[in-house]
Design an enzyme around this catalytic site. Structure first.
Site, mmCIF file in Angstrom:
data_model
loop_
_atom_site.group_PDB
_atom_site.id
_atom_site.type_symbol
_atom_site.label_atom_id
_atom_site.label_comp_id
_atom_site.label_asym_id
_atom_site.label_seq_id
_atom_site.Cartn_x
_atom_site.Cartn_y
_atom_site.Cartn_z
ATOM 1 N N GLU A 83 -6.500 -3.597 2.010
ATOM 2 C CA GLU A 83 -7.628 -4.476 1.679
ATOM 3 C C GLU A 83 -8.890 -3.985 2.367
ATOM 4 O O GLU A 83 -8.835 -3.526 3.515
ATOM 5 C CB GLU A 83 -7.381 -5.928 2.133
ATOM 6 C CG GLU A 83 -6.476 -6.710 1.216
ATOM 7 C CD GLU A 83 -6.249 -8.148 1.674
ATOM 8 O OE1 GLU A 83 -7.199 -8.773 2.186
ATOM 9 O OE2 GLU A 83 -5.119 -8.636 1.511
ATOM 10 N N GLU A 100 -0.782 -9.735 6.587
ATOM 11 C CA GLU A 100 -1.541 -10.311 7.697
ATOM 12 C C GLU A 100 -0.767 -11.373 8.459
ATOM 13 O O GLU A 100 -1.197 -12.536 8.549
ATOM 14 C CB GLU A 100 -2.874 -10.873 7.199
ATOM 15 C CG GLU A 100 -3.763 -9.823 6.581
ATOM 16 C CD GLU A 100 -5.173 -10.313 6.275
ATOM 17 O OE1 GLU A 100 -5.417 -11.525 6.365
ATOM 18 O OE2 GLU A 100 -6.030 -9.466 5.946
#
Ligand code: BG6
Length: 479
Positions: A379, A168
């Site tokens: 995720e 991320e």
């Protein structure tokens, strides 16, 4: 009605974690300090000043955790390596004890037929590099990150098939430099895009090294993608949604996949004096096909809905609320670009995140259509308050319902023609939710601790654990 395609035979059903959120042992066996070790000590930054000094003590209990993974039937486990555990100063002297820990973990996973998926960087930058040259803002990070990644390839490349470079980047850069929710807690848009450019180069350089050396398996970044909807069919809102999609997604994904910045975003950044400085050598590195990923890692939690936002007096950025209470949705955005709005079709989690399984299908379809890359869902999960009953049970039907709907959405996307390699849910055990403490639980395994009391850190499988076990056993046929 249409018939859904089955999940591929070798589909990687798994779960995920990150070093700082589970390991603890924050200064054991020669580990150096990370920026998170320091940041959590600044008053007001995390819920009840919670830190990961002990976390869920995975460092000392990894064998027990892997045994539980095997019991659940996981095919893969995604975890991150703590850079300062391996290189306490971020570069130079190697801490062999740190490497030995991950060696043991990898071997333990393989001994249980669980594929290790390694995230090279999940936010815990060595504090030494932050102090020495400002971490992600300096060009020096490119070389240091590449050397660190190279060391991991060398030591673990014989056993690891899937590598995630940066977790991320869009989150750690914007939270670190725009909203100050993460270290180094800066609020400066110009510096945000400059640090982001350095991260792009570091990511590209590590991927290029991996390909040049001819290691087995594949490598790619994990991106936090929240597809954007326009609130309605008003064309002005459609432009706002397109603006958000380009600024929040294409700005990263285009660079990863194609090695070039999207033109409209760059025009906007230049007009506002925010564009990063890009040299000819930078362009060459980013455009080099060897620097492009083999798959796209996707972290999916929710979608976003937007409307127009006036240039004068429009809504600006809002910060995450770390009070630990259920927040109230607050509009945020960029004046003249877009503003977030409540979507009447959505329900929300305990933390006001939109619950939108169809959004996962949309994300998968967009990545496939735009980039043609296989997707590894690195995720997805539900953060909620869970209750440990007196008999040791945790009834988390809400999590089962959430995951069920998302597994269905993946199958829909596969049926649509998207190549999905695997699904590593967030998370396997409960863990530290960076700024929200231990009360925001994501795991299949409950860990008995809270913000103030570590108790015995006992592990209890939740109802969702047994649900996932059945899903994996049937390769997604029974959800
Ligand atoms: C992702 C991160 O942003 O979301 C994880 O990669 C994180 O590390 C997860 O824990 C959930 O976010 P939060 O804030 O609910 O813990």
């Amino acid at each position: 009605y249409r018939k859904l395609a089955p999940f591929p035979k070798n589909f990687l059903w798994g779960s995920a974690s990150a070093a700082y959120q589970i390991e603890g042992a924050y200064q054991e066996d020669g580990k150096g300090r990370s920026v998170w070790d320091e940041f959590v000590r600044i008053p007001g930054k995390t819920f009840k000043a919670t830190n990961g000094d002990v976390a869920v003590d995975h460092y000392h209990r990894f064998e027990e955790d892997v045994a539980l993974m095997a019991k659940a039937g996981l095919k893969a486990y995604r975890f991150s390596i703590s850079w300062p555990r391996i290189l306490p100063n971020g570069k130079g002297a190697i801490n062999e004890a740190g490497l030995a820990f991950y060696n043991r973990l990898i071997n333990e996973l393989i001994a249980h037929d669980i594929e290790p998926i390694v995230t090279i960087y999940h936010w815990d930058l060595p504090q030494a590099l932050q102090d020495e040259y400002g971490g992600w803002e300096s060009r020096q990070i490119i070389e240091d990150f590449t050397n660190y990644a190279g060391l991991l390839f060398e030591r673990f490349g014989d056993r690891v098939q899937h590598w995630v470079t940066l977790n991320e980047q869009n989150v750690f850069i914007t939270h670190g430099y725009l909203t100050a929710e993460h270290p180094p807690a800066v609020t400066d848009a110009k510096r945000t895009y400059q640090a982001n450019h350095m991260a792009n180069l570091a990511n590209a350089s590590a991927i290029k090294l991996f390909h040049e050396k001819g290691y087995q398996g594949g490598i790619g970044p994990s991106f936090a993608y929240s597809p954007t909807y326009a609130l309605n069919a008003d064309p002005a809102n459609q432009i706002a949604a397109d603006n958000a999609e380009q600024l929040n997604a294409d700005l990263w994904l285009d660079v990863y996949a194609w090695g070039r910045y999207p033109k409209l975003v760059m025009t906007y950044l230049k007009q506002n004096g925010l564009a990063p400085e890009i040299t000819a050598a930078d362009r060459d590195l980013l455009a080099n096909p060897l620097a492009h990923p083999d798959f796209m890692g996707l972290n999916y939690y929710q979608t976003m809905t937007v409307t127009t936002n006036p240039l004068e007096g429009g809504v600006g950025l809002t910060k995450q609320n770390t009070s630990g209470k259920k927040g109230t949705s607050q509009a945020s955005g960029l004046p003249g670009v877009y503003k977030t709005a409540d979507n009447p079709f959505m329900q929300q989690t305990d933390w006001d995140w939109n619950i939108d399984p169809e959004g996962l299908r949309i994300a998968l379809r967009r990545i496939e259509s735009r980039y043609g890359l296989p997707v590894l869902i690195t995720e997805n999960g539900l953060g909620a308050y869970d209750t440990l009953a007196a008999d040791g049970q945790i009834n988390d039907d809400y999590r089962i319902a959430f995951l069920k709907a998302h597994v269905k959405a993946i199958q829909e996307a596969i049926t649509d023609g998207v190549t999905v390699i695997g699904y590593t849910t967030w998370s396997f055990t409960d863990l530290l939710s960076w700024t929200n403490g231990y009360q925001k639980r994501y795991g299949f395994v409950y860990i008995d601790r809270d913000e103030t009391d570590e108790k015995e850190l006992k592990r209890y499988p939740k109802d969702s654990f047994y649900w996932y076990q059945r899903v994996i056993k049937s390769n997604g046929e029974i959800i």
